[in-house]
Scaffold this motif. Structure first.
Motif, short mmCIF file in Angstrom:
data_model
loop_
_atom_site.label_atom_id
_atom_site.label_comp_id
_atom_site.label_asym_id
_atom_site.label_seq_id
_atom_site.Cartn_x
_atom_site.Cartn_y
_atom_site.Cartn_z
N UNK A 147 2.24 -15.39 -3.49
CA UNK A 147 3.56 -14.80 -3.63
C UNK A 147 3.38 -13.46 -4.34
N UNK A 148 4.20 -12.49 -3.95
CA UNK A 148 4.04 -11.16 -4.53
C UNK A 148 5.30 -10.76 -5.28
N UNK A 149 5.11 -10.24 -6.48
CA UNK A 149 6.24 -9.72 -7.25
C UNK A 149 6.11 -8.21 -7.29
N UNK A 150 7.16 -7.53 -6.92
CA UNK A 150 7.09 -6.09 -6.79
C UNK A 150 7.80 -5.40 -7.96
N UNK A 151 7.06 -4.54 -8.66
CA UNK A 151 7.62 -3.80 -9.79
C UNK A 151 7.64 -2.33 -9.43
N UNK A 152 8.79 -1.74 -9.15
CA UNK A 152 8.80 -0.30 -8.90
C UNK A 152 8.44 0.46 -10.17
N UNK A 153 7.60 1.51 -10.03
CA UNK A 153 7.21 2.26 -11.22
C UNK A 153 6.19 3.31 -10.86
N UNK A 154 5.88 4.20 -11.78
CA UNK A 154 4.93 5.29 -11.53
C UNK A 154 3.49 4.78 -11.41
N UNK A 155 2.61 5.68 -10.98
CA UNK A 155 1.24 5.29 -10.66
C UNK A 155 0.42 4.95 -11.91
N UNK A 156 0.65 5.70 -12.97
CA UNK A 156 -0.16 5.47 -14.16
C UNK A 156 0.76 5.39 -15.37
N UNK A 157 0.42 4.66 -16.39
CA UNK A 157 -0.73 3.75 -16.45
C UNK A 157 -0.44 2.44 -15.72
N UNK A 158 -1.46 1.73 -15.27
CA UNK A 158 -1.24 0.49 -14.53
C UNK A 158 -0.80 -0.65 -15.44
N UNK A 178 -1.63 -1.44 -6.20
CA UNK A 178 -0.64 -0.38 -6.07
C UNK A 178 0.03 -0.50 -4.70
N UNK A 179 1.33 -0.52 -4.68
CA UNK A 179 2.05 -0.55 -3.41
C UNK A 179 2.89 0.71 -3.26
N UNK A 180 3.78 0.72 -2.34
CA UNK A 180 4.62 1.89 -2.12
C UNK A 180 5.62 2.04 -3.24
N UNK A 181 5.42 3.04 -4.05
CA UNK A 181 6.38 3.35 -5.10
C UNK A 181 6.40 2.35 -6.24
N UNK A 182 5.37 1.53 -6.32
CA UNK A 182 5.38 0.58 -7.43
C UNK A 182 4.13 -0.27 -7.45
N UNK A 183 4.18 -1.31 -8.24
CA UNK A 183 3.04 -2.20 -8.39
C UNK A 183 3.37 -3.58 -7.85
N UNK A 184 2.36 -4.18 -7.23
CA UNK A 184 2.56 -5.49 -6.63
C UNK A 184 1.68 -6.50 -7.38
N UNK A 185 2.28 -7.49 -7.96
CA UNK A 185 1.53 -8.56 -8.64
C UNK A 185 1.47 -9.73 -7.68
N UNK A 186 0.26 -10.04 -7.21
CA UNK A 186 0.13 -11.10 -6.22
C UNK A 186 -0.48 -12.34 -6.87
N UNK A 187 0.20 -13.45 -6.75
CA UNK A 187 -0.30 -14.72 -7.30
C UNK A 187 -0.76 -15.58 -6.12
#
Lengths: 397, 397
Positions: B77-88, B114-123
């Motif tokens: 399952x993936x949780x998507x967090x929109x946010x800037x590239x750095x810091x991760x 890193x996904x489009x325009x944010x970070x993807x946390x995949x469990x």
């Protein structure tokens, strides 16, 4: 047809069956059972005078092998021959046969235990670990000098003084308002009634959360952060008088803050019951009285003081009695809100003390002594109340 | 105009009073939907995140099933967090024991990409078995705007990061809303507790009603020798307060070897003096002609009881049934004394145990309180009239 007093045989049989079991459990000497069996035998034999079929009753003498035979034999006999009984005999037999099941249970679980409690209280520390020594009234002597007992009694006193009038006044007020044929009566009644049918355990758990010292709702509401309602052993009178520079000690310091918190929860819980009962009482008062009073120009206050109050007095009296007796049995809310009986045992009630002594300290005899004294106090209070108050109660409508 | 004003006043007073009465229920429900951090706030949270519909939609996307969530073997399952590239950001499944720890979820692989325009946390579940919940911690840099895919159950500051914690990252909509209920339900064998409570209560009602009806009919309608004596005896048992019976009945049960069995919970309370009196009152109020007519038609006493008296006394039976059920279902003291093993606990006892074990998990505690009182409250709403009248009847002489 004249016959043996079958209801006597049935009763004797039922009692003897109980006695037989009591003997097996070691509550009764065997002589009693023997004498009873003899009596039954004589009665059954005497029955033979009225016809040979009464020999069926002698089946009851199988009791040493099968105890219920003693009452099953008369039942069987009646089942076979009841049609031939006279009206009077039928009444006697059926009356007793219908009463016995409930009566036997009452005898075993209510009447016998009452005496057994007294018997137990005469011994020294009865428990299952060792044989007990007879101590006479020693337990009662200790009890009268036991500060914790007096504390529990004092708490019960305060409980009555605080909760009964508060609850009755609030409930009467709400009931009068509800009785004005207000719209949404059902909704309001439900709001006030719901606490009563919720389990005390769950309700107390919720209130414990409301009373929470750090995150409780009450402390936020009253802007008293950190006030630990359920662990404050200081008496409320002492708390109230302290700013005035008056220090009160002991009994006159009043119930502890923790116990007042318990009481508030109790009033909340039982209010709905009182409202419903009072509302029923109010609705039984004829409307004509109010109409006549209104014609005479009576004010709201006069109407309720001169009509409602006297005509409602039987209901109020009933609720007062109930509240008084209930106060001696307060356990659940105290146990859930303050599981240890509070700081310095400040929320100890009689029922809680009994539980502590009996089931935490395993001192059945002392606990029984507490129970007996409680019983006596309730009995005395009920009698006094009957004498003093009931005279002022107006039963006619 | 004056009339209108006074009516408004009545409504106002009743609303305020009703609000106070109902508040503990609201607070219980609200807390039962709160995350631990929401519950433990000095400033009360009135509407918890979990009952906002917008969050249900978010939660429905997380997990295998939109309703119950969960993560099957090999699923992710993936949780998507929109946010800037750095810091991760950093993400982990907490391993240290605590409120946000679940050993079952140990085999979960966590990837941050890193996904489009944010970070993807995949469990990803790398284990063999599926599980219901995966706790998750995400460390999110403080500089970046925070828009989590689901409101975190706790938000703390940790150095340069916000520490976002979820008790379950794969809840599904129902699993999200009713998280506390599921936790509370799974923390103890509640099914068994409910069975015990209902079995005890229903048996007491059914058998108690039957016995009370028999005895009440005999006392009201059958002339038999010794009736007055029986009546006085029953009256006398009413004077004995319940706490006197605790110790002796416990001893009696112990001798019978019935402790910790259903017998102990049920049998001592089968014969009810209250029920006998209530039903007797009913039977007395029935017209004698009815019974005379039946008698002429050849009906015996048993026929009269079962064909005439019982059907006509239905309100009395309901009243007694409700009282007995409430008493049995809500009882704490008696089950507390006579049961030891967890299998024999009733719901109230289970709740009491839960209160002392749950510690500061008030959400789960309030959830447990809610489902403990739910059956009775539901029953009240289904049979409101019977409840109110049944209770009101107990106060009438």
């Amino acid at each position: 047809m004249r016959g043996v007093p079958l209801h006597l045989l049935l009763g004797l049989g039922a009692l003897l069956t109980l006695a037989g079991y009591a003997h097996r459990l070691g509550f009764l000497p065997s002589a009693v059972v023997g004498v009873g069996l003899g009596l039954y035998g004589v009665l059954a034999l005497w029955g033979l005078r009225f016809g040979l079929r009464h020999a069926l009753l002698l089946l009851g003498l199988l009791a040493p092998w099968f105890p219920p035979a003693l009452f099953l034999a008369p039942l069987l006999f009646a089942g076979l021959f009841a049609r031939n009984f006279s009206e009077k005999d039928q009444g006697a037999f059926y009356g007793w046969a219908l009463v016995w099941p409930a009566l036997a249970l009452l005898l075993v679980w209510h009447v016998f235990p009452t005496f057994y409690a007294f018997y137990l209280s005469l011994f020294e520390r009865v428990n299952f670990l060792r044989p007990a020594a007879f101590a006479g009234l020693e337990n009662y002597r200790i009890l009268l000098q036991d500060p914790l007992f007096w504390r529990a009694l004092g708490n019960t006193f305060w409980y009555v003084v605080f909760t009964v009038p508060t609850g009755l006044l609030l409930a009467t007020f709400v009931a009068i308002l509800l009785n004005t044929r207000v719209a949404f009566l059902g909704l309001y009644r439900t709001l006030f009634f719901l606490p009563y049918i919720t389990a005390l355990t769950a309700a107390a758990a919720v209130w414990r959360w409301i009373y929470h010292p750090e995150f409780g709702f009450l402390n936020w509401l009253l802007r008293t952060p950190g006030l630990d309602w359920l662990n404050t052993p200081t008496g409320v009178f002492a708390l109230l008088l302290r700013p005035l520079g008056i220090e009160v000690q002991g009994f006159w310091a009043g119930p502890s803050l923790a116990f007042v918190a318990v009481m508030a929860m109790s009033v909340w819980h039982f209010l709905g019951y009182q409202v419903v009962i009072l509302l029923a009482g109010l609705q039984a008062i004829p409307k004509e009285y109010y109409e006549a009073a209104e014609l005479d120009g009576a004010t709201f206050w006069q109407r309720h003081r001169l009509i409602t109050w006297p005509l409602l007095s039987p209901t109020t009296f009933f609720l007062f009695t109930l509240g008084l007796i209930g106060a001696f049995q307060v356990f659940t809310q105290v146990y859930v809100l303050t599981p240890t009986g509070g700081v310095l045992q400040d929320t100890l009630t009689l029922a809680f003390y009994l539980y502590n002594k009996g089931f935490r300290d395993s001192d059945f005899s002392y606990a029984s002594a507490i129970a007996m004294v409680t019983f006596l106090i309730i009995l005395a209070l009920t009698l006094v109340q009957r004498r003093v108050l009931e005279r002022r109660v107006n039963y006619e409508v | 105009m004056r009339f209108r004003l006074s009516l408004l006043g009545v409504h106002l007073v009743l609303l305020v009073g009703g609000g106070i009465m109902a508040f503990p229920f609201y607070w219980m429900l609200a807390t039962s939907f709160k995350s631990p951090q929401e519950a433990l706030q000095a400033q009360p949270v009135w509407v918890p995140e979990r009952i906002k519909p917008a969050n249900w939609l978010k939660a429905a996307r997380l997990g295998d099933s939109p309703f119950f969530g969960g993560l099957g073997p090999g699923r992710s399952v993936a949780l998507f967090f929109p946010g800037p590239e750095a810091p991760p950001p950093r993400a982990l499944v907490p391993r240290s024991p605590g409120a946000f720890f679940d050993p079952v979820a140990d085999g979960t692989k966590v990837e941050v990409a890193r996904g489009e325009g944010g970070w993807r946390v995949r469990l990803t579940n790398t284990g063999e078995a599926g599980f219901r919940r995966v706790p998750l911690v995400v460390l999110w840099p403080k500089g970046a705007p925070l828009e989590p895919p689901l409101p975190p159950d706790a938000l703390r500051s940790q150095g340069e990061y916000w520490r976002l914690e979820w008790v379950n990252a794969v809840p599904g909509a129902l699993g999200y809303v009713f998280h506390n209920y599921l936790e509370a339900w799974n923390a103890a064998p509640w099914g068994r507790y409910f069975f015990n409570s209902f079995f005890t209560a229903f048996t007491q009602v059914a058998v108690g009603l039957f016995l009370a009806a028999l005895a009440a009919f005999a006392l009201a309608r059958i002339p038999f020798p010794g009736k007055e004596a029986v009546f006085v005896l029953i009256l006398a048992t009413m004077m004995v307060p319940g706490e006197v019976l605790l110790i002796p009945n416990y001893v009696l049960l112990a001798r019978l070897g019935w402790l910790d069995t259903y017998y102990a919970l049920i049998v001592p309370w089968l014969a009810s003096v209250f029920g006998i009196f209530l039903l007797r009152q009913f039977y007395l109020s029935l017209p004698q002609d009815l019974f005379d007519a039946a008698r002429i038609d050849g009906a015996g006493y048993l026929t009269q009881l079962f064909r005439i008296a019982l059907p006509l006394s239905l309100p009395g039976l309901v009243s007694y049934g409700i009282f007995t059920f409430l008493g049995a279902y809500n009882a704490l003291l008696w089950p507390l004394i006579v049961t030891q093993s967890p299998e024999m606990r009733t719901v109230q006892l289970g709740l009491q145990a839960f209160v002392s074990e749950a510690g500061s998990d008030y959400g789960a505690l309030m959830a447990a309180s809610t489902f403990v009182i739910l059956p009775v409250v539901l029953g009240y709403f289904v049979a409101q009239r019977q409840f109110i009248q049944g209770i009101a009847r107990s106060g009438l002489k």
